[in-house]
Motif scaffolding. Structure first.
Motif: not given
Length: 333
Positions: A84-97
């Motif tokens: 949650l603190s690593t991969l999920t945060m990363f994927i969430m951010a990349m989804s709106v890049i």
């Protein structure tokens, strides 16, 4: 065939996440509560409950090897906050890049995010300390477990208490689209909202369980320990698909709900479940375990520092992705 099954289960999870978040927005709007409460408590607990059963069933199971069950339980407990603190945060951010750009800003409501992270970090530090308390010190371990459970109930009270002020400041939950069941002629009331929530959650459980089954079968040829397998595979199969909610919300500009869904789950998964692990397992300082706790705390502190000093940018959460793959490298070598 197994990969077709995984693809189908992912489709089920995507559809159910949209149904669930749609109903949840309408519930939050009707209750006149803040986005922080909707994301950090309602969404976080609602989507975290299914995967909470995985470590509990492993630890309480009377079947199979006890040591293996303990490894599966500990791996599932610690792997969820790590992811949650690593991969999920990363994927969430990349989804709106594509919409906001690499240097685009993410603007969740700060006080709720800071509160979530503070509760999580403090509790997870206790989980790390407990690794080095001897098994014979039952009183000390029991006290730490109690403090972790108690902190979660304090967290709920503080979050709800802050809700009224946030609503007055313009952070009330607002539904962005009509409720799906309204579109077929049903009224928008608590009963219909509850039915849609149940349908969405039931489909989430079905999709996640099917995904777990497929992942276990697909990964059986890897030949890695039950602890590592549980720490890496189970959270991806159970937590990550259900955090698709955050991707839907952040793509709609609902940054507070998106972050709250993740950080609220971190508090839930970082307080109650480690307390159970401390009480029911050896909870020993193995390399994979203390490295997992260290990386999780480091990535959480990184977000905490960012939100305190400024708005979070898309590229900042790329660092969280690096943290995850760093753990992956050291755990598998």
């Amino acid at each position: 065939m197994i990969f077709l099954e995984l693809f189908f289960m992912l489709l089920v999870i995507l559809v159910s996440a949209e149904i669930f978040t749609n109903a949840l927005e309408h519930l939050g709007e009707k209750l006149k509560i803040s986005e922080g409460v909707t994301g950090s408590i309602f969404a976080a607990i609602g989507t975290a409950l299914p995967e909470t059963l995985v470590p509990l069933l492993a630890l309480l199971s009377s079947h199979g090897d006890k040591e293996t069950n303990h490894q599966v339980g500990v791996g599932a407990i610690l792997g969820a906050p790590l992811m949650l603190s690593t991969l999920t945060m990363f994927i969430m951010a990349m989804s709106v890049i594509g919409h906001r750009g690499f240097g685009g800003h993410l603007k969740p409501e700060k006080t709720g995010l800071i509160r979530d992270l503070d509760f999580f970090i403090c509790s997870f530090i206790f989980a790390g300390i407990a690794l080095f308390i001897p098994h014979t010190s039952e009183l000390a371990r029991g006290l730490i477990a109690f403090l972790m459970v108690f902190s979660y109930f304090i967290y709920i009270l503080v979050t709800i208490r802050a809700s009224k002020k946030l609503v007055n400041e313009g952070h009330a939950t607002e539904a962005s689209n009509p409720m799906f069941m309204e579109r077929i002629g049903l009224p928008n009331n608590y009963l219909i909202i509850s039915i849609q929530l149940f349908i969405g959650l039931a489909l989430l459980v079905f999709g996640a369980k099917g995904f777990i089954s497929g992942i276990e079968e697909a990964s059986s040829i890897l030949g890695i320990s039950a602890l590592i397998l549980s720490m890496l595979i189970i959270p991806i199969a159970t937590e990550l698909p259900e955090k698709v909610n955050s991707i839907f919300w952040i793509r709609k500009g609902k940054d507070t709900l998106a972050f709250g869904n993740i950080t609220g789950a971190m508090v839930f998964q970082g307080t109650l479940l480690p307390a159970i692990g401390i009480l029911l397992t050896p909870w020993e300082p193995r390399k994979e375990v203390y490295l997992c706790i260290f990386i999780t705390l480091l990535s959480s502190l990184w977000i905490r520092i960012l939100i305190q000093k400024s708005n979070i940018k898309i590229w900042h959460l790329g660092i969280n992705g690096i943290f995850y793959f760093t753990y992956l490298y050291f755990a598998l070598n």
